[in-house]
Design a protein around this motif. Sequence first.
Motif, PDB file in Angstrom:
ATOM      1  N   TYR A   7     -11.262 -15.778  32.628  1.00  0.00           N
ATOM      2  CA  TYR A   7     -11.080 -16.517  33.759  1.00  0.00           C
ATOM      3  C   TYR A   7     -10.017 -15.741  34.580  1.00  0.00           C
ATOM      4  CZ  TYR A   7     -13.780 -20.684  33.292  1.00  0.00           C
ATOM      5  OH  TYR A   7     -14.843 -21.664  33.108  1.00  0.00           O
ATOM      6  N   TYR A   8      -9.965 -15.569  35.837  1.00  0.00           N
ATOM      7  CA  TYR A   8      -8.767 -15.220  36.782  1.00  0.00           C
ATOM      8  C   TYR A   8      -8.601 -16.425  37.496  1.00  0.00           C
ATOM      9  CZ  TYR A   8      -6.517 -13.402  40.708  1.00  0.00           C
ATOM     10  OH  TYR A   8      -5.551 -13.161  41.640  1.00  0.00           O
ATOM     11  N   THR A   9      -7.178 -16.754  37.700  1.00  0.00           N
ATOM     12  CA  THR A   9      -6.798 -17.784  38.253  1.00  0.00           C
ATOM     13  C   THR A   9      -5.452 -17.525  39.336  1.00  0.00           C
ATOM     14  OG1 THR A   9      -5.104 -18.899  36.957  1.00  0.00           O
ATOM     15  CG2 THR A   9      -7.343 -19.445  36.465  1.00  0.00           C
ATOM     16  N   LEU A  31      -7.040 -16.297  48.073  1.00  0.00           N
ATOM     17  CA  LEU A  31      -6.896 -14.988  47.110  1.00  0.00           C
ATOM     18  C   LEU A  31      -7.844 -15.053  46.226  1.00  0.00           C
ATOM     19  CD1 LEU A  31      -3.003 -15.239  46.162  1.00  0.00           C
ATOM     20  CD2 LEU A  31      -4.364 -13.305  47.462  1.00  0.00           C
ATOM     21  N   VAL A  32      -8.645 -16.093  45.688  1.00  0.00           N
ATOM     22  CA  VAL A  32      -9.617 -16.335  44.709  1.00  0.00           C
ATOM     23  C   VAL A  32     -10.803 -15.780  45.326  1.00  0.00           C
ATOM     24  CG1 VAL A  32     -11.214 -17.789  43.433  1.00  0.00           C
ATOM     25  CG2 VAL A  32      -8.712 -18.464  43.646  1.00  0.00           C
ATOM     26  N   VAL A  45     -13.224 -20.565  27.030  1.00  0.00           N
ATOM     27  CA  VAL A  45     -12.280 -19.740  27.685  1.00  0.00           C
ATOM     28  C   VAL A  45     -11.899 -18.989  26.778  1.00  0.00           C
ATOM     29  CG1 VAL A  45     -10.401 -19.968  29.452  1.00  0.00           C
ATOM     30  CG2 VAL A  45     -12.054 -21.820  29.401  1.00  0.00           C
ATOM     31  N   ASP A  46     -12.128 -17.566  26.664  1.00  0.00           N
ATOM     32  CA  ASP A  46     -11.518 -16.500  25.866  1.00  0.00           C
ATOM     33  C   ASP A  46     -10.094 -15.954  26.075  1.00  0.00           C
ATOM     34  OD1 ASP A  46     -13.463 -17.005  23.837  1.00  0.00           O
ATOM     35  OD2 ASP A  46     -14.863 -16.060  25.147  1.00  0.00           O
ATOM     36  N   TYR A  47     -10.202 -15.627  27.505  1.00  0.00           N
ATOM     37  CA  TYR A  47      -9.035 -14.738  28.260  1.00  0.00           C
ATOM     38  C   TYR A  47      -8.867 -15.422  29.460  1.00  0.00           C
ATOM     39  CZ  TYR A  47     -10.180 -11.293  24.754  1.00  0.00           C
ATOM     40  OH  TYR A  47     -10.421 -10.728  23.379  1.00  0.00           O
ATOM     41  N   VAL A  48      -7.555 -15.574  29.703  1.00  0.00           N
ATOM     42  CA  VAL A  48      -7.180 -16.135  31.121  1.00  0.00           C
ATOM     43  C   VAL A  48      -6.113 -15.264  31.679  1.00  0.00           C
ATOM     44  CG1 VAL A  48      -5.947 -18.098  32.404  1.00  0.00           C
ATOM     45  CG2 VAL A  48      -7.667 -18.509  30.479  1.00  0.00           C
TER      46      VAL A  48
END
Length: 856
Positions: free
Chosen positions: A88-90, A96-97, A148-151
């Motif tokens: 995920y990119y937050t 910006l998203v 959700v493995d990586y954020v």
Amino acid sequence: MNHPSAPLAHLLESITTNQGEPDPDQLLTLFLEYTTDLGFELYPAQEEAILELFDYKHVMLNTPTGSGKSLVAMALHFKAMAEHRISYYTCPIKALVNEKFFDLCEAFGAENVGLLTGDASVNPDAPIICCTAEILSNRALREAAPAVDYVVMDEFHFYGDKERGIAWQIPLVSLPDTVFLMMSATLGDTAHIIEPLSAFTRRDVATISYGERPVPLTFSYSDSPLQETIQSLLDDDEAPIYLVNFTQRACAEQAQNLLSINVTDKQEKKAIARQLDGLRFNTPYGKEFLRFIRAGIGVHHAGLLPRYRLLVEKLAQAGLLKVVSGTDSLGVGVNIPIRTVVFTQLSKFDGEKTRLLSARQFHQISGRAGRRGFDDHGSVVVQAPEHVVENKRLEAKLVKHPHLKNKLKKKKPPTRGFVHWDKGIFERLVSSPPEQLTPHFAITHGMIINALQSEITSPGGGYRRLIELIGRFHGTAGQKRYARRRAAALFKSLIAAETTEIIAAPDRPGKIMRVRPGLQPNFSLNHTLSLYLIEALELLDPTSPTFALDTLTLVESILEDPRAVLLRQKDKIKDKLYARLKAEGVSYDELIDELEKVEYPKPNAEFIYQTFNAFAKHHPWVDGENIKPKSIAREMFEQCWGFNDYVNELGISRAEGVLLRYLSQLYKTAYQNVPESSWDEAFLDQLAYFRTLLGQVDSSLIEEWEQLLTNGPAQHQDNAGPAAVAQRPEALDADPKAFAARVRSELHLLLRTLAIKDFESACTQIRQTEEHSWTAHRFADELAPYFEAHGGIDLTPQARQAHNTVLRKTEHQQWVVMQKIIDPEGDEDWGLDCRIDLSRIEDREAPLLELLRIGV
């Protein structure tokens, strides 16, 4: 297989695995090949961060703006895809998203990237998801074990935001198996975040700080007049310049002041004119906004319509705007190229009082100066207070003309809303590190609803998970005790309001807590006072002729006050009262007393205050919340105001975006929070009126939101572009009642425009065809006999009742429409004859009505 537009996806095809896991050394080598092809050599901080992430450690990355944090995030997404895991990119804002979504689509291919903003859903099952921080936070609450493995948490300094910081904290205390990359240029000391995160996830946290900027900054303090400062910067080729203001009014005033200097030359103005060809500037503020743009000066703040802000960003990116006068929204990643940042002041109002900027705020804004790959340096200039600048000018004048000593008076600082700053404070801010981030954690109804919707994996279900989450909150023991008590109080209130219930567990001993079945899809309790709305609706009389309007008033009462609009409402009332009392010969003292009593309109205020006080007495969690009765939407609907007419009536052209956002929020809140059992025909007409109004002005605030509500999650399609993966929208006439309400709203707003004889605007409110083409002159000619005989058009709610509109279906997707025109005396011998052919309408936001004739 060649993937020129998705280089990282192409590299993944060459990865070899060992027992299903990719070789980390090979991953790193391949990613370095990618960065080399881009022409980048990794900085030491980038390389260290990537190595720590590839070793499954969390990373707290604190490096300056422009130091390549995005490239580190790209490496984490690359690692996740190689391992067939979800990343995920937050970040804090939707703009910006959206920007990151397209960047990642280009690197990994559109089929591998999804978008979730709360307003839009594109490819939600993709291995890489771009979303706002709140989306991930809500998912972490709703699902006991989300995939959700990586954020990547961009702009991580928002962790310390009083209102929104909780969205950055919830994933850190609810996702034990996730690897986090937390990035910001202004983090400060983060030990109080790192230690509990490491303990909860049983994973080390690597802190990587690097202070040297790829594009160095120069700082200077100016006591020259602002126009001279800007002119000097332009002469020294230090543009593009972002002029930082802290109010929307100041943005426009400074832009106006800069018209006195020559910002652009003739060729640059011609280039700007070509970009503006065919664009609409048909709102009250459009004329002033366009004058600034043509001079090479942009204005950028939240009071602008979204389409105007986007135009400023587009022109700035094309290098056509040398100066942008905007608010400090610059600090959260506004996509505008900047070489120089100019602060007009070092103090701002924070919602409670005017304070000096914090070191974090100063560095966050300053850091936007200087573009990597374009500039060899960035400049930050801070203006001295205006009275100091003026007094310096007077002192210089006295040196030349000492005989004027008694005539020239020094200018005093403002007495209100001002905190003094000087060169010493400027130098302290430049040298000070960002302050420590403060955790904030407030339990809300929305959080409980989200937790209760999660899968039941243990006794107590989602509510038990929420209590456990509170125990891991990054706060003191006292704060946690308070949060538990508040959660219990909120849950009891939800039970009392019959939005949640406790039932026997179907497959195990004990009881479970859940959201009550039967609430409409998309039911929301995200407004703090939305539970009051539900309870108060039960006290209204559904047989009352004002039931729908009173429902609208209750919705308005739980929304935040748009102060710019309310103050002008109050001023208008004062002006009329002053004129009347003065004409009546009332004494000055009595006149002043009466003016001080004036408030903006608050329909049903007594009912609202009494019911809210009773509600608060039984719901102690309300604490300092207060109800805010007002009548903006109700006033507009009752008098059938058009958007531009209402803006002009109040004189709020520079804040027209504030009104648009308020109406958009009202529409969403009414749609999601008013139970469908309260949706009668009159209420549907209100929804349709505001939806039509928003669509005519700038529909971007609600189009994507409606797409998510009507389409549900988008379906994955192989090799589909970002736009292609969204589902086909629902037919415009799928809901006959809502369709009829939209038709009536378009007719009523057209009648409003005709009533004030704004025939140019009327031409844009109908579907123009070769067979039936209307001009302003034709409207004037056709209606001249009507106005001569009848004087005006009645637009009261009674005249706009549904029985005055006849909508009859003739064929598939085709209707004939007849609308009575009622005059102030009640005569209804004139009307509008229209037709609708949905098969010819491609743009869902375009007018539906083809006007055939006006007459008897």
